[in-house]
Scaffold this active site. Sequence first.
Site, PDB file in Angstrom:
ATOM      1  N   GLU A 218      37.437  44.676  42.101  1.00 30.68           N
ATOM      2  CA  GLU A 218      36.994  45.000  43.463  1.00 30.68           C
ATOM      3  C   GLU A 218      35.781  44.115  43.699  1.00 30.68           C
ATOM      4  O   GLU A 218      34.698  44.391  43.194  1.00 30.68           O
ATOM      5  CB  GLU A 218      36.556  46.465  43.565  1.00 30.68           C
ATOM      6  CG  GLU A 218      37.593  47.480  43.166  1.00 30.68           C
ATOM      7  CD  GLU A 218      38.733  47.572  44.131  1.00 30.68           C
ATOM      8  OE1 GLU A 218      38.554  47.161  45.295  1.00 30.68           O
ATOM      9  OE2 GLU A 218      39.800  48.013  43.729  1.00 30.68           O
ATOM     10  N   CYS A 257      29.870  47.142  49.923  1.00 28.85           N
ATOM     11  CA  CYS A 257      30.961  46.166  49.855  1.00 28.85           C
ATOM     12  C   CYS A 257      31.803  46.161  51.125  1.00 28.85           C
ATOM     13  O   CYS A 257      32.402  45.161  51.485  1.00 28.85           O
ATOM     14  CB  CYS A 257      31.847  46.471  48.657  1.00 28.85           C
ATOM     15  SG  CYS A 257      32.414  48.185  48.636  1.00 28.85           S
TER      16      CYS A 257
HETATM   17  P1  NAP Z   1      27.305  41.522  40.012  1.00 30.18           P
HETATM   18  O1  NAP Z   1      26.060  40.773  39.824  1.00 30.18           O
HETATM   19  O2  NAP Z   1      28.579  40.787  40.059  1.00 30.18           O
HETATM   20  O3  NAP Z   1      27.327  42.616  38.845  1.00 30.18           O
HETATM   21  C1  NAP Z   1      28.358  43.581  38.783  1.00 30.18           C
HETATM   22  C2  NAP Z   1      28.426  44.161  37.387  1.00 30.18           C
HETATM   23  O4  NAP Z   1      28.869  43.165  36.467  1.00 30.18           O
HETATM   24  C3  NAP Z   1      27.085  44.648  36.849  1.00 30.18           C
HETATM   25  O5  NAP Z   1      27.308  45.809  36.103  1.00 30.18           O
HETATM   26  C4  NAP Z   1      26.631  43.499  35.957  1.00 30.18           C
HETATM   27  O6  NAP Z   1      25.739  43.912  34.967  1.00 30.18           O
HETATM   28  C5  NAP Z   1      27.965  43.087  35.379  1.00 30.18           C
HETATM   29  N1  NAP Z   1      28.015  41.733  34.858  1.00 30.18           N
HETATM   30  C6  NAP Z   1      27.290  40.656  35.222  1.00 30.18           C
HETATM   31  N2  NAP Z   1      27.687  39.563  34.525  1.00 30.18           N
HETATM   32  C7  NAP Z   1      28.678  39.979  33.704  1.00 30.18           C
HETATM   33  C8  NAP Z   1      29.488  39.314  32.739  1.00 30.18           C
HETATM   34  N3  NAP Z   1      29.357  38.020  32.483  1.00 30.18           N
HETATM   35  N4  NAP Z   1      30.403  40.042  32.065  1.00 30.18           N
HETATM   36  C9  NAP Z   1      30.554  41.355  32.316  1.00 30.18           C
HETATM   37  N5  NAP Z   1      29.823  42.043  33.225  1.00 30.18           N
HETATM   38  C10 NAP Z   1      28.897  41.352  33.919  1.00 30.18           C
HETATM   39  O7  NAP Z   1      27.268  42.394  41.348  1.00 30.18           O
HETATM   40  P2  NAP Z   1      26.076  43.342  41.852  1.00 30.18           P
HETATM   41  O8  NAP Z   1      24.952  42.463  42.273  1.00 30.18           O
HETATM   42  O9  NAP Z   1      25.811  44.438  40.904  1.00 30.18           O
HETATM   43  O10 NAP Z   1      26.742  44.029  43.111  1.00 30.18           O
HETATM   44  C11 NAP Z   1      26.791  43.426  44.358  1.00 30.18           C
HETATM   45  C12 NAP Z   1      28.143  42.783  44.590  1.00 30.18           C
HETATM   46  O11 NAP Z   1      29.169  43.714  44.336  1.00 30.18           O
HETATM   47  C13 NAP Z   1      28.314  42.361  46.018  1.00 30.18           C
HETATM   48  O12 NAP Z   1      28.836  41.067  46.039  1.00 30.18           O
HETATM   49  C14 NAP Z   1      29.283  43.388  46.596  1.00 30.18           C
HETATM   50  O13 NAP Z   1      30.058  42.905  47.657  1.00 30.18           O
HETATM   51  C15 NAP Z   1      30.104  43.724  45.400  1.00 30.18           C
HETATM   52  N6  NAP Z   1      30.684  45.060  45.526  1.00 30.18           N
HETATM   53  C16 NAP Z   1      32.026  45.197  45.694  1.00 30.18           C
HETATM   54  C17 NAP Z   1      32.580  46.465  45.822  1.00 30.18           C
HETATM   55  C18 NAP Z   1      34.058  46.672  46.011  1.00 30.18           C
HETATM   56  O14 NAP Z   1      34.531  47.788  45.875  1.00 30.18           O
HETATM   57  N7  NAP Z   1      34.801  45.654  46.320  1.00 30.18           N
HETATM   58  C19 NAP Z   1      31.768  47.594  45.758  1.00 30.18           C
HETATM   59  C20 NAP Z   1      30.413  47.411  45.579  1.00 30.18           C
HETATM   60  C21 NAP Z   1      29.879  46.141  45.466  1.00 30.18           C
HETATM   61  P3  NAP Z   1      24.171  43.596  35.056  1.00 30.18           P
HETATM   62  O15 NAP Z   1      23.667  44.237  36.289  1.00 30.18           O
HETATM   63  O16 NAP Z   1      23.618  44.226  33.818  1.00 30.18           O
HETATM   64  O17 NAP Z   1      24.033  42.102  35.080  1.00 30.18           O
END
Ligand code: NAP
Length: 480
Positions: A218, A257
Site C-alpha cells: 500500500e 495516504c
Molecule cells: P516510509 O519512509 O516508506 O516508511 C514506511 C515503513 O517502512 C516504516 O516503518 C519504515 O521504517 C520502513 N522502512 C524504511 N526503509 C525500509 C527498508 N529498507 N526495509 C524495510 N522497511 C523499511 O514511509 P513513511 O514516511 O513512514 O510514511 C509516509 C508514506 O506512506 C507516504 O508516502 C504515504 O503516502 C504512504 N502511506 C500509504 C498508505 C496506504 O495505505 N497506501 C497509508 C499510509 C501512508 P522506519 O520509519 O524505521 O524507517
Amino acid sequence: MITLKSYAAGEWVDGTGRSRIQRHAVTGEEIAQLGSEGVDFAAMLANGREKGGPALREMTFPQRGAILKKMSGVLNGHRDELNEIAASYGATAKDAELDVDGDIKAEVRCLRAVQINAYNFPSWGMLEKLGPALLAGMPSIVKPASPSAWLTFRIVEILIESGVVPDGALQLICGSVGDLFDHLTHQDLVSFTGSAATAEKIRAHKNIVANAVRVNIEADSLNCIVLGPDVEPGSDTFEFFKKEVVREMTVKAGQKCTAIRRVLVPAERADDVVSALKDKLASIRVGDPGTDGVRMGPLVDDEALRAAREGIATLSGEAEIVYGDPSRTDFEPKGGAFMEPVLLLCRQGSHAKLVHEVEVFGPAATVLGYRDVDEAIELARKGGGSLVGSIFTEDEDFAAKATFGLAAYHGRLMVMDAKSSPESTGHGVAMPQLVHGGPGRAGGGEELGGVRSVYHYMQRVALQGDPERLERMLAPASQS
Ligand code: NAP
C-alpha cells in the site's frame, strides 16, 4: 525519555544501538529512543511459525474472531492514554479519532505476516492488518515507522500484558528490520504500507525475489477529486466539495495516504474554486492540538516538514502558490514541525507534469484546470494509479463517463453530490467493507474488503478428487 523495546520470541528486547530518537511533534522535545540492533530476527520468525501460528490454528474461526472482540475491549480501557500518546505525533482530537478510535472499533493457513507500517497511522495501520491476520490464523510481526512508534509500542505492550493474544501470535520490532527479510520463505507474507520508494526496495530484496515471498504493497498516491462542470459555485454540491477538499488537506495535517492532492476543476471555474478554498482555509487555525480552536496540528517531525517544503518547492516550478506560505515559522509553540495549508494552482492541468508525480505528504493540494470530461479523465490517470478518487457532480452523464474513465486507475471511487452528503463518510475514509489499495503507483495491493482481506493472508489451493471424500476430509477444517 522512554525506550521503545522490541517484543521478540516472548521477551522485551532493548536494542543495543540507538538508531533513532523520536521527538514530540508539537514541542520538539526528545520523548523516545528506539533501535533494534541485537534483535534475533530469525528467532522471531521461528517463534511465530512454531508457537503463534499453531496456537491460532488450533482455534476455530469464531474463536479467533473472539480474540479481536477482546482486543477491542482491552484497548478501549486505555483509550485516553492512547489518545494522549497520539498527541505526541501531532494528532488533534479529531485526528486521533481516526487512528485510535478507528482501530478500536474496527476490529487460513500456514502463512506468517510481517507487517511494516507508515508513520501516519501507528494504531489503525497496525490493527487493520492484525485483525484479518489473526482471523486467518496467522501470527504477525509488526514493524511501526520510527517517528510514531511509541503508540504502536504501547498498544502491543497492552495486548501482550492482557494475554488476549496467544504466545507468538504478535511480536514487535521497534527500529529497523535488520536481516529479517533474509529469513523469509515463500510461506510468509510481507504487508507493507509506506512510500513508493521504500516499496520498490522491498520488492527488489534479493531473498523476496528469489523465494517469491508474497508482498502486499500500500504505497503513496496522488489522489484526485473531480468537480463536474454542472456544479455552480455557491450550490450545495459546490459547498460540500469545498468542505471535502479542505478537510482532506488539513486532517492529520495532510499526512494521509488517501488525502486529495489534485483538485480537477473546469478551467473556467478555477478562480471561483481557488477563491472559495482560500476563504475556507483561512479559518483553519494551526498550532498545538491541545489549544482550544486549533484545527490542524504539526507534521510528525522536522524531516517530514523539510520533505513537504521541498515537494512544494518542486511543484511551484509549474504551479503557482495561491494560498499559504510553506516557509512560515511563527507558530506556537516554537520547536514544533508546523506548516500552514498550501494551495497551488495550475490553470491548464495538461501543462503540468510533476503535480502528477510528486507526493507532498503534508497539508498541500494543487488545483488543475481541465477542458472537458476527456481531459479530466486523462489528468486523473496521469497519477499512475491511486487509492481513491472522488467525482462531485449532479450530472448523471458526466458521472458515468468519469466513473468508467477513472475506475481502472483507482482502488476506490466516491461519486457524490449534495443529496448524498448526509450519509457520506468522506473521500479519505476507507470503510472496512471497501477496498483499500490501488493499482500502479498506489502499490497494487488490496486490504479491507471484508472477508477478502482475510483471504489475502491465506495460501489458497485447488483440491481435486472424489467430491464426497473431499467433503468428509474437509468437514473438520471448515470449522476453523
Ligand atoms: P516510509 O519512509 O516508506 O516508511 C514506511 C515503513 O517502512 C516504516 O516503518 C519504515 O521504517 C520502513 N522502512 C524504511 N526503509 C525500509 C527498508 N529498507 N526495509 C524495510 N522497511 C523499511 O514511509 P513513511 O514516511 O513512514 O510514511 C509516509 C508514506 O506512506 C507516504 O508516502 C504515504 O503516502 C504512504 N502511506 C500509504 C498508505 C496506504 O495505505 N497506501 C497509508 C499510509 C501512508 P522506519 O520509519 O524505521 O524507517
